[in-house]
Design a protein around this motif. Structure first.
Motif, PDB file in Angstrom:
ATOM      1  N   LEU A   4       0.863  -1.180   0.000  1.00  0.00           N
ATOM      2  CA  LEU A   4       0.000   0.000   0.000  1.00  0.00           C
ATOM      3  C   LEU A   4       0.894   1.223   0.000  1.00  0.00           C
ATOM      4  CD1 LEU A   4      -2.853   1.122   0.044  1.00  0.00           C
ATOM      5  CD2 LEU A   4      -2.734   1.128   2.553  1.00  0.00           C
ATOM      6  N   ILE A  38      -3.682  -0.863  11.558  1.00  0.00           N
ATOM      7  CA  ILE A  38      -4.066   0.409  10.949  1.00  0.00           C
ATOM      8  C   ILE A  38      -4.177   1.448  12.062  1.00  0.00           C
ATOM      9  CG2 ILE A  38      -5.857   1.655   9.696  1.00  0.00           C
ATOM     10  CD1 ILE A  38      -6.540  -0.925   8.251  1.00  0.00           C
ATOM     11  N   ASP A  42      -2.383   6.664   9.661  1.00  0.00           N
ATOM     12  CA  ASP A  42      -2.498   6.155   8.288  1.00  0.00           C
ATOM     13  C   ASP A  42      -3.709   6.768   7.592  1.00  0.00           C
ATOM     14  OD1 ASP A  42      -0.280   4.308   8.500  1.00  0.00           O
ATOM     15  OD2 ASP A  42      -1.581   3.046   9.726  1.00  0.00           O
ATOM     16  N   GLY A  61       2.255   2.087   6.861  1.00  0.00           N
ATOM     17  CA  GLY A  61       2.201   1.039   7.868  1.00  0.00           C
ATOM     18  C   GLY A  61       3.343   1.099   8.855  1.00  0.00           C
ATOM     19  N   PHE A 121       2.860  -2.186   5.483  1.00  0.00           N
ATOM     20  CA  PHE A 121       1.687  -2.621   4.723  1.00  0.00           C
ATOM     21  C   PHE A 121       2.150  -3.308   3.441  1.00  0.00           C
ATOM     22  CE2 PHE A 121      -1.363   0.794   6.612  1.00  0.00           C
ATOM     23  CZ  PHE A 121      -1.400   0.090   7.802  1.00  0.00           C
ATOM     24  N   LEU A 329      -4.683  -7.171   2.986  1.00  0.00           N
ATOM     25  CA  LEU A 329      -4.166  -5.902   2.485  1.00  0.00           C
ATOM     26  C   LEU A 329      -5.026  -5.391   1.334  1.00  0.00           C
ATOM     27  CD1 LEU A 329      -1.970  -3.714   2.559  1.00  0.00           C
ATOM     28  CD2 LEU A 329      -0.603  -5.147   1.016  1.00  0.00           C
ATOM     29  N   TRP A 332      -7.807  -2.839   2.124  1.00  0.00           N
ATOM     30  CA  TRP A 332      -7.375  -1.703   2.931  1.00  0.00           C
ATOM     31  C   TRP A 332      -8.379  -0.559   2.923  1.00  0.00           C
ATOM     32  CZ3 TRP A 332      -6.492   3.269   1.152  1.00  0.00           C
ATOM     33  CH2 TRP A 332      -6.446   3.436  -0.236  1.00  0.00           C
ATOM     34  N   GLN A 333      -9.039  -0.295   1.799  1.00  0.00           N
ATOM     35  CA  GLN A 333      -9.984   0.814   1.745  1.00  0.00           C
ATOM     36  C   GLN A 333     -11.158   0.583   2.687  1.00  0.00           C
ATOM     37  OE1 GLN A 333     -10.603   1.052  -2.590  1.00  0.00           O
ATOM     38  NE2 GLN A 333      -9.651   3.071  -2.537  1.00  0.00           N
ATOM     39  N   ILE A 349      -4.043  -6.048   9.614  1.00  0.00           N
ATOM     40  CA  ILE A 349      -3.863  -6.583   8.271  1.00  0.00           C
ATOM     41  C   ILE A 349      -3.051  -7.863   8.386  1.00  0.00           C
ATOM     42  CG2 ILE A 349      -2.813  -6.189   6.013  1.00  0.00           C
ATOM     43  CD1 ILE A 349      -3.428  -3.209   6.366  1.00  0.00           C
TER      44      ILE A 349
END
Length: 359
Positions: A4, A38, A42, A61, A121, A329, A332-333, A349
């Motif tokens: 990420l 998270i 971030d 991350g 990440f 991962l 992530w959104q 994650i």
């Protein structure tokens, strides 16, 4: 490997990219990431906040744990297979006042893993020998019985530990107010309980209903909903007019500092953790009249990490109960949105299929 990446300093300039596995030199380590948490920071970076912290493009991350996967030929203190957690330092100068007094997080040239240098990440993170030669206590072995998930979120509880234990003068039997019931606030409540505080007063918003339940689980004796209750009046009622010995600002918005000044007693203190980039709009004369001190706080140090890990091993603090979700991962959104909406406390994650949450 998939990572990420924050590729620009503006809002939403974050995406998944395929990046190469870091190459290590003779003095370096390569860490295989097993769990990454998270953090609110971030989310802030994704929003375009704190652009000066970022060295784009950079893998986000900074809360992560893992296993030593590879070592350079000159590495003597670590071996392949060691379970480790980083304090997310990637570079320090080793020469400034902060470094020479052990305050490495305050080094003006410091680069943090996950914002100044590539972080966790992703699959692998490089720890340089140059860093370890200047600050050998930037990497810790994970104690037996402590999971990768727990180790990955030691960062915020170490932050809370330093704020309350090392930087305040709070004593057992005294009252404390904690503003904010996000992870830092909830960890601060845990530490306040360990410290033997009497009344532990959590302040948040009406929308923090579920988080208030968690706050009470971890030691909060009272909760105040600052958007529908008068914080000063409630603290006066709870403390019989004496007010609190200390307040911790784990929320950040400027109105909280104003409230904190009003709820601490004469000679009391405020430890400010949270950020607000807007200018402060209120008079500070009240801190002069009443002798209130305000301590700016950032991060932790070796002592914070060492002592928190001991408390964790002894079962005196809880990290597992703070983890609300496990995600891939690739999701992530969704994870970031869960944090934004206050539906999540801490999200890990992971690649562990058995732990993955249904989003």
């Amino acid at each position: 490997m998939l990572a990420l990446v924050k590729y620009g300093k503006g809002p939403k300039e974050t995406e998944l990219r395929d990046v190469p596995v870091p190459k290590i030199g003779e003095d370096d380590l390569l860490i295989e990431v097993k769990a990454a948490g998270i953090c609110g920071s971030d989310i802030a970076y994704d929003n375009g906040d704190h652009p000066d912290h970022l060295n784009c493009p950079v893998v986000l991350g900074h809360e992560f744990s893992g296993v030593v996967s590879k070592i350079g030929a000159n590495v003597k203190d670590w071996k392949v297979g060691d379970r480790v957690v980083s304090d997310n330092t990637g570079y320090v100068c080793g020469k400034c006042f902060a470094c020479t007094t052990g305050q490495y997080l305050s080094c003006p040239d410091r680069k943090g893993l996950g914002y100044g240098m590539d972080g966790g990440f992703t699959d692998y993170v490089k720890i340089t020998g140059s860093l370890l030669s200047k600050n050998p206590n930037t990497l810790f072995r994970i104690p037996e019985g402590v999971s990768f998930d727990e180790a990955a979120i030691l960062d915020p509880i170490c932050n809370a530990y330093k704020a309350i234990v090392q930087e305040s003068r709070i004593m057992p039997g005294e009252d404390i107010v904690v503003f904010g019931v996000g992870p830092l606030g909830l960890f601060s409540i845990q530490i306040a309980k360990v410290m033997g505080c009497a009344n532990i007063i959590a302040v948040g918003l009406e929308a923090d209903g579920e988080r208030f339940k968690t706050a009470c689980k971890y030691g909060a004796t009272h909760v105040i909903k600052s958007d529908i209750q008068n914080v000063t009046e409630e603290v006066d009622r709870i403390t019989n007019g004496e007010k609190a010995a200390a307040a911790v600002d784990a929320a950040g918005v400027n109105v909280v500092l104003r409230q904190a000044i009003d709820v601490v007693r004469t000679g009391g203190e405020i430890v400010k953790i949270g950020y607000d980039k807007r200018p402060y709009e209120y008079s500070l004369d009240n801190i002069l009249d009443r002798g209130v001190s305000i301590k700016g706080h950032f991060g932790y140090d070796y002592q914070s990490w060492k002592n928190v890990m001991r408390l964790l091993v002894l079962g005196k603090v809880d990290l597992k109960g703070m983890i609300s979700h496990h995600i891939r991962l690739e999701d992530w959104q969704k994870g970031f949105d869960l944090v934004r909406s206050r539906e999540a406390v801490k999200i890990i994650i992971t690649k562990d299929e058995e732990k993955l949450s249904q989003l």
